[in-house]
Write an enzyme that holds these catalytic residues in place. Structure first.
Site, PDB file in Angstrom:
ATOM      1  N   HIS A  37      44.819  41.822  40.859  1.00  0.00           N
ATOM      2  CA  HIS A  37      45.133  42.907  39.922  1.00  0.00           C
ATOM      3  C   HIS A  37      45.636  42.339  38.594  1.00  0.00           C
ATOM      4  CE1 HIS A  37      45.986  45.013  43.898  1.00  0.00           C
ATOM      5  NE2 HIS A  37      45.109  45.827  43.351  1.00  0.00           N
ATOM      6  N   MET A 185      42.127  37.614  47.678  1.00  0.00           N
ATOM      7  CA  MET A 185      43.363  38.402  47.643  1.00  0.00           C
ATOM      8  C   MET A 185      43.034  39.873  47.838  1.00  0.00           C
ATOM      9  SD  MET A 185      45.922  36.682  45.005  1.00  0.00           S
ATOM     10  CE  MET A 185      46.208  34.928  45.040  1.00  0.00           C
TER      11      MET A 185
HETATM   12  P1  AMP Z   1      42.602  48.104  44.509  1.00  0.00           P
HETATM   13  O1  AMP Z   1      44.025  48.306  44.090  1.00  0.00           O
HETATM   14  O2  AMP Z   1      42.446  47.322  45.774  1.00  0.00           O
HETATM   15  O3  AMP Z   1      41.788  49.368  44.468  1.00  0.00           O
HETATM   16  O4  AMP Z   1      41.974  47.161  43.409  1.00  0.00           O
HETATM   17  C1  AMP Z   1      42.048  47.484  42.046  1.00  0.00           C
HETATM   18  C2  AMP Z   1      41.097  46.600  41.288  1.00  0.00           C
HETATM   19  O5  AMP Z   1      41.466  45.231  41.496  1.00  0.00           O
HETATM   20  C3  AMP Z   1      39.644  46.764  41.755  1.00  0.00           C
HETATM   21  O6  AMP Z   1      38.795  46.736  40.624  1.00  0.00           O
HETATM   22  C4  AMP Z   1      39.465  45.548  42.629  1.00  0.00           C
HETATM   23  O7  AMP Z   1      38.122  45.105  42.697  1.00  0.00           O
HETATM   24  C5  AMP Z   1      40.324  44.531  41.926  1.00  0.00           C
HETATM   25  N1  AMP Z   1      40.689  43.462  42.853  1.00  0.00           N
HETATM   26  C6  AMP Z   1      41.232  43.596  44.090  1.00  0.00           C
HETATM   27  N2  AMP Z   1      41.359  42.388  44.677  1.00  0.00           N
HETATM   28  C7  AMP Z   1      40.873  41.475  43.795  1.00  0.00           C
HETATM   29  C8  AMP Z   1      40.725  40.052  43.818  1.00  0.00           C
HETATM   30  N3  AMP Z   1      41.088  39.318  44.854  1.00  0.00           N
HETATM   31  N4  AMP Z   1      40.181  39.459  42.722  1.00  0.00           N
HETATM   32  C9  AMP Z   1      39.790  40.190  41.656  1.00  0.00           C
HETATM   33  N5  AMP Z   1      39.908  41.527  41.568  1.00  0.00           N
HETATM   34  C10 AMP Z   1      40.444  42.164  42.627  1.00  0.00           C
END
Ligand code: AMP
Length: 283
Positions: A37, A185
């Site tokens: 994030h 992650m």
């Molecule tokens: P989430 O809170 O899991 O919905 O993720 C929010 C944003 O962060 C989304 O666009 C995810 O793809 C991105 N994201 C989550 N994990 C990662 C990661 N390990 N590396 C890069 N982006 C991530």
């Protein structure tokens, strides 16, 4: 950093910035921040005048049997981390602000939502994602929105909605951020007990093994897939899916001529984990 909870407030803040010709970057999240994030926030901070991070655990993208009620939530920690990255606004609405009584609209993207996570989690999943993302774009009206390649299919779905509905927003996909041992992650990694955490490294090792076979010249999808499957088998993991699909259309591929998405989902201990690599095509 401001923490805003209502659509009226966020609109006023963004409109004031626009009136001064400031650019607006949006990072949609469900919170429980980790370096993945934060990498999106840094990218947004580097390229925009006003950086908005939304923190909303979107109920409509969870199935009834999924982890909506247990999804990790710690707004105070998240707010501190976002502030340290120079985020201007954390938009953290209540579900009733986003989905008031009488809410009746769903954005459905056909085709690319019906495979991989769409098949595995059910069609509601990407309906929920597409609907909330369009709502966030309508509320914040960002110039650019940042998404992680970790959720590769989500990036494709969002790009398709933006194209099909002629939305005036640029989509930036940022690389997957990994732990030192390769595990992608994820907010859901907190569900892993020590044994499952060790087992979970098999996902990225499996993708690495398949990628190495591809880099050594293999183009047969079955051969590349087998290399990944052997690593998962060795760790006692049977994936929900492990597939090679065209990186743009998500059509299945037999031969990796074009850019190919190698995507995996698996239950490891109490967590459902996903990961992917893009195998670069020869063209
Ligand atoms: P989430 O809170 O899991 O919905 O993720 C929010 C944003 O962060 C989304 O666009 C995810 O793809 C991105 N994201 C989550 N994990 C990662 C990661 N390990 N590396 C890069 N982006 C991530």
């Amino acid at each position: 950093m401001k923490i805003l909870r209502t659509i009226t407030e966020i609109r006023a803040t963004v409109q004031a910035a626009r009136a001064e010709h400031r650019t607006v970057g949006l990072v949609p999240t469900m919170g429980a921040f980790h370096e993945g994030h934060l990498s999106l926030m840094r990218e947004a901070r580097a390229h925009n005048d006003l950086v908005v991070v939304s923190l909303f655990v979107n109920p409509t993208q969870f199935a009834a049997n999924e982890d909506l009620s247990t999804y990790p939530r710690d707004e105070a920690r998240d707010a501190a981390l976002a502030e340290a990255e120079g985020v201007d606004v954390l938009f953290a609405p209540e579900p009733s602000e986003v989905y008031p009584d009488g809410f009746a609209t769903t954005v459905h993207v056909a085709g690319i939502t019906e495979v991989l996570d769409g098949a595995s989690r059910g069609i509601h999943h990407f309906d929920g994602v597409a609907t909330v993302v369009i709502k966030l774009f309508g509320i914040v009206r960002p110039d650019v929105a940042y998404f992680g390649q970790k959720d590769a299919q989500q990036v494709l779905v969002v790009r398709r909605v933006v194209r099909d509905l002629n939305l005036d927003v640029r989509i930036e996909a940022c690389p997957i951020v990994r732990e030192a041992d390769g595990l992608a992650m994820s907010s859901r990694n907190v569900y892993l007990d020590p044994d499952a955490r060790a087992q979970a490294t098999a996902l990225s090792r499996a993708l690495d093994a398949a990628h190495a076979v591809h880099d050594a010249g293999a183009r047969d999808a079955a051969v590349i897939r087998t290399a990944a499957l052997e690593v998962l088998d060795g760790a006692g993991i049977s994936p929900e899916y492990l597939e090679l699909r065209d990186a743009e259309t998500l059509e299945p591929v037999a031969t990796t001529r074009n850019d190919t998405l190698l995507a995996v989902a698996a239950r490891v201990g109490a967590a459902r984990l996903i990961d992917n690599h893009t195998l670069r095509g020869d063209a």
